[in-house]
Structures are given as C-alpha cells and as structure tokens.
Design a protein around this motif. Structure first.
Motif, PDB file in Angstrom:
ATOM      1  N   GLN A  79      70.402  44.769  83.378  1.00 50.17           N
ATOM      2  CA  GLN A  79      70.811  46.017  82.741  1.00 50.17           C
ATOM      3  C   GLN A  79      70.445  46.024  81.257  1.00 50.17           C
ATOM      4  N   VAL A  80      70.658  44.880  80.599  1.00 53.79           N
ATOM      5  CA  VAL A  80      70.339  44.777  79.173  1.00 53.79           C
ATOM      6  C   VAL A  80      68.841  44.928  78.939  1.00 53.79           C
ATOM      7  N   MET A  81      68.026  44.222  79.725  1.00 54.66           N
ATOM      8  CA  MET A  81      66.589  44.266  79.516  1.00 54.66           C
ATOM      9  C   MET A  81      66.007  45.628  79.887  1.00 54.66           C
ATOM     10  N   LEU A  82      66.591  46.300  80.884  1.00 57.00           N
ATOM     11  CA  LEU A  82      66.140  47.647  81.224  1.00 57.00           C
ATOM     12  C   LEU A  82      66.431  48.602  80.064  1.00 57.00           C
ATOM     13  N   ALA A  83      67.618  48.503  79.500  1.00 54.59           N
ATOM     14  CA  ALA A  83      67.971  49.352  78.361  1.00 54.59           C
ATOM     15  C   ALA A  83      67.040  49.092  77.181  1.00 54.59           C
ATOM     16  N   TYR A  84      66.698  47.816  76.962  1.00 50.82           N
ATOM     17  CA  TYR A  84      65.785  47.477  75.866  1.00 50.82           C
ATOM     18  C   TYR A  84      64.390  48.025  76.127  1.00 50.82           C
TER      19      TYR A  84
ATOM     20  N   SER B 264      74.305  49.210  73.092  1.00 52.46           N
ATOM     21  CA  SER B 264      75.547  49.131  72.325  1.00 52.46           C
ATOM     22  C   SER B 264      76.760  49.072  73.254  1.00 52.46           C
ATOM     23  N   HIS B 265      76.724  49.883  74.310  1.00 51.72           N
ATOM     24  CA  HIS B 265      77.823  49.896  75.271  1.00 51.72           C
ATOM     25  C   HIS B 265      77.995  48.525  75.924  1.00 51.72           C
ATOM     26  N   LEU B 266      76.878  47.911  76.358  1.00 54.58           N
ATOM     27  CA  LEU B 266      76.939  46.613  77.033  1.00 54.58           C
ATOM     28  C   LEU B 266      77.399  45.519  76.070  1.00 54.58           C
ATOM     29  N   ALA B 267      76.919  45.582  74.833  1.00 55.67           N
ATOM     30  CA  ALA B 267      77.309  44.573  73.835  1.00 55.67           C
ATOM     31  C   ALA B 267      78.805  44.636  73.555  1.00 55.67           C
TER      32      ALA B 267
ATOM     33  N   LEU C  91      69.168  42.436  70.301  1.00 57.59           N
ATOM     34  CA  LEU C  91      68.133  43.451  70.495  1.00 57.59           C
ATOM     35  C   LEU C  91      68.505  44.747  69.785  1.00 57.59           C
ATOM     36  N   LEU C  92      69.755  45.116  69.857  1.00 63.07           N
ATOM     37  CA  LEU C  92      70.218  46.339  69.208  1.00 63.07           C
ATOM     38  C   LEU C  92      70.054  46.250  67.696  1.00 63.07           C
ATOM     39  N   THR C  93      70.489  45.143  67.130  1.00 66.74           N
ATOM     40  CA  THR C  93      70.436  44.966  65.679  1.00 66.74           C
ATOM     41  C   THR C  93      69.008  44.873  65.168  1.00 66.74           C
TER      42      THR C  93
ATOM     43  N   VAL D  86      54.681  54.445  83.552  1.00 61.23           N
ATOM     44  CA  VAL D  86      55.418  53.270  84.005  1.00 61.23           C
ATOM     45  C   VAL D  86      56.888  53.550  83.716  1.00 61.23           C
ATOM     46  N   ALA D  87      57.602  53.974  84.751  1.00 66.53           N
ATOM     47  CA  ALA D  87      58.961  54.489  84.556  1.00 66.53           C
ATOM     48  C   ALA D  87      59.847  53.542  83.760  1.00 66.53           C
ATOM     49  N   ARG D  88      59.748  52.248  84.042  1.00 63.89           N
ATOM     50  CA  ARG D  88      60.670  51.301  83.404  1.00 63.89           C
ATOM     51  C   ARG D  88      60.442  51.184  81.910  1.00 63.89           C
ATOM     52  N   ILE D  89      59.173  51.153  81.475  1.00 66.30           N
ATOM     53  CA  ILE D  89      58.893  50.833  80.079  1.00 66.30           C
ATOM     54  C   ILE D  89      58.163  51.935  79.333  1.00 66.30           C
TER      55      ILE D  89
END
Length: 296
Positions: free
Chosen positions: A79-84, A93-96, A117-119, A267-270
C-alpha cells in the motif's frame, strides 16, 4: 497461521500426490505421517526437498500457510509503495499516521518508510525523526544486504538528504549486493528491477545535491549489470533515468522526445509518478543550463 506439516498435507492432497511420491527418499513414511499431523518438525534442508517435490517455492508455501494471503506487513508495504508510485501523498500521510504508533514492529517500520517518502518527496521541511534515524542505522550497519535491504534501497537514498553519508559508497554497496542475486542466465527475484528503482532515486539525489560531476559519470553505472534481465517495468525505469540524464548532460531535444514517448505510455500503477518526475526534472534541467550559460 497453520502448522508447517498441516500446510504440506494440504498442498499434497490438493495436488493428488501420495505420501510416497512426496516423501520417498527424504523422510520415512511414519515420520511423514507424524509431520502432517503436527507432531514433528523437519529440518530446513528436508523442507526444501519436500517443497521441491510439491513444486512450491518457499514464498508460495508461506502464502498458502497464511490462508492464501500475504502477511499484514507485506500488504501494508504494498500500500505504501503504491501510494508513492502514484505520488499519492495524502495516502502516504494517512498510512504514516495510522501505523506510526503501532505496537507491531513491522507495521511501525512500514509507517516509518511512508514518513520518509512523504518527507523527502512532498517538498515539505525535512526533519529526521528518531524512527527514521533507527531505520538508517539498521540498514547501514548491515555489512551485506539481502533482499530485504535491497528492497529498501530507494528509501535509503531518500534518507541521504538528511545524513552526512557518501552517496557513491551506498550506490556501490547496493550494486554489489544485487550482483549476488542475478546472472546472465537468471534473475529469480527481479533484482535488476529493484536496482533500477534505486538508481532512479540515486540519480535524483545526486542532481538535488548539485553533484553534477558524479551525476554525469553515473550513466556508466546505469548501463552496467545484467540489463537483459530487466522486465518491462525495469526497462521503463531505465528509460526514465536516461531521459533525466540526457536533459542535463546530453542533447535536450533528444530528451524532450524521450519524455514525450514516456508520457504517452499508460502504466496505471506508476503513470502519475512518471509525469511528476518528468515535469520536475525538465524544469530543473532548464535552470541548470541557464546557470551554465550565465557563467560563460
């Protein structure tokens, strides 16, 4: 999670195999029966032999043992890497925040990755937290990286913005670690794709630090290794790296053409991430060349 022997029995029966077909020459039939009943354990060597007979990898076995689902830590990491990849900073931010105070060490570790990654990439004021520093120390103190650390490579490079560390040494450590897992014949863990993801971040770090000499020389690093083992996603990452490099150190019009082609890919993911990276570095390359022109 089921007992080891119970999962072996489940797979064996699902495939319609007898105990003799699976265990012959590995363990006795009486041992096999006790193993499948959960009354015995088995050595790693014999377990791998049994899995080979079953035609199941260790990762797949763990997946089946966990009722055909990845463990919670892997789900959260995905989930984190998909969001990134999608530059979805609100989700990061929500996951963190959600898992940052978890009592589960694996969840807290992934939350730290989300925070890094967020920061690093949301253009906010960067502050190194104690959890981030612990993550850094944990990875850097490991003499030789295995797949877990290799997969953390891009996150490690993101932390470079906070630490006084030699980027070149970290790049060398990453590449040497990857070399142990890949050859011209095979790349069973898609390590070359992981290496290119790392290199994309490494190139951006070098450019952000204005280390233009090393960034220019980095093209040689990009083009080494077993590039023939790259998947389509890995090749896409390589082309993205070369496009950014060419904007700075090659022919800008050629890079513009490369960027146009990359923007047309779906490329839907990225896809959102690619567009954001291209837009940012195209503008920064223009400013770089304007400064060079002013110096002449």
């Amino acid at each position: 999670m089921e007992e080891l022997g119970t999962t072996i029995k489940q797979i064996r029966q699902a495939k319609g195999l007898t105990q003799k077909e699976v265990y012959s020459g590995i363990v006795s039939r009486s041992f096999a029966t006790r193993l499948e009943n959960g009354d015995h354990d088995v050595t790693a060597t014999k377990l791998f032999e049994i899995l080979e007979r079953l035609g199941v990898s260790a990762d797949e076995f763990r997946f089946i043992q966990n009722d055909y689902r990845p463990d919670d830590g892997e789900i959260l990491r995905s989930q984190v890497m998909l969001a990134y990849d999608q530059q979805n900073f609100p989700q990061l931010s929500h996951l963190a925040q959600r898992y940052g105070q978890s009592k589960n060490p694996a969840e807290r570790r992934i939350a730290t990755i989300a925070a890094v990654l967020l920061t690093a990439y949301s253009h906010r004021h960067a502050t190194l937290t104690s959890d981030m520093d612990h993550l850094w120390q944990q990875i850097m103190s490991t003499k030789s990286w295995t797949l877990q650390e290799i997969r953390m490579g891009p996150i490690l490079m993101a932390l470079m913005g906070f630490k006084d560390a030699a980027v070149s040494e970290t790049i060398r450590k990453m590449h040497q670690s990857c070399d142990r897992y890949v050859s011209e014949l095979t790349d069973p863990f898609h390590v070359m794709d992981l290496r290119l993801s790392f290199d994309l971040v490494a190139l951006q770090v070098l450019l952000s630090h204005r280390d233009y000499a090393q960034a220019r020389a980095f093209k040689t690093e990009l083009m080494t290794g077993h590039l023939e083992q790259l998947t389509s996603e890995g090749n896409l990452t390589l082309q993205l790296c070369l496009c950014i490099w060419t904007w700075f150190f090659g022919d800008s019009s050629t890079a513009d053409q490369q960027a146009s082609l990359l923007r047309q890919l779906k490329v839907a993911r990225i896809d959102p991430g690619i567009r954001a990276i291209l837009s940012s570095w195209q503008q920064q390359a223009k400013r770089y060349h304007l400064k060079l022109a002013d110096k002449k």
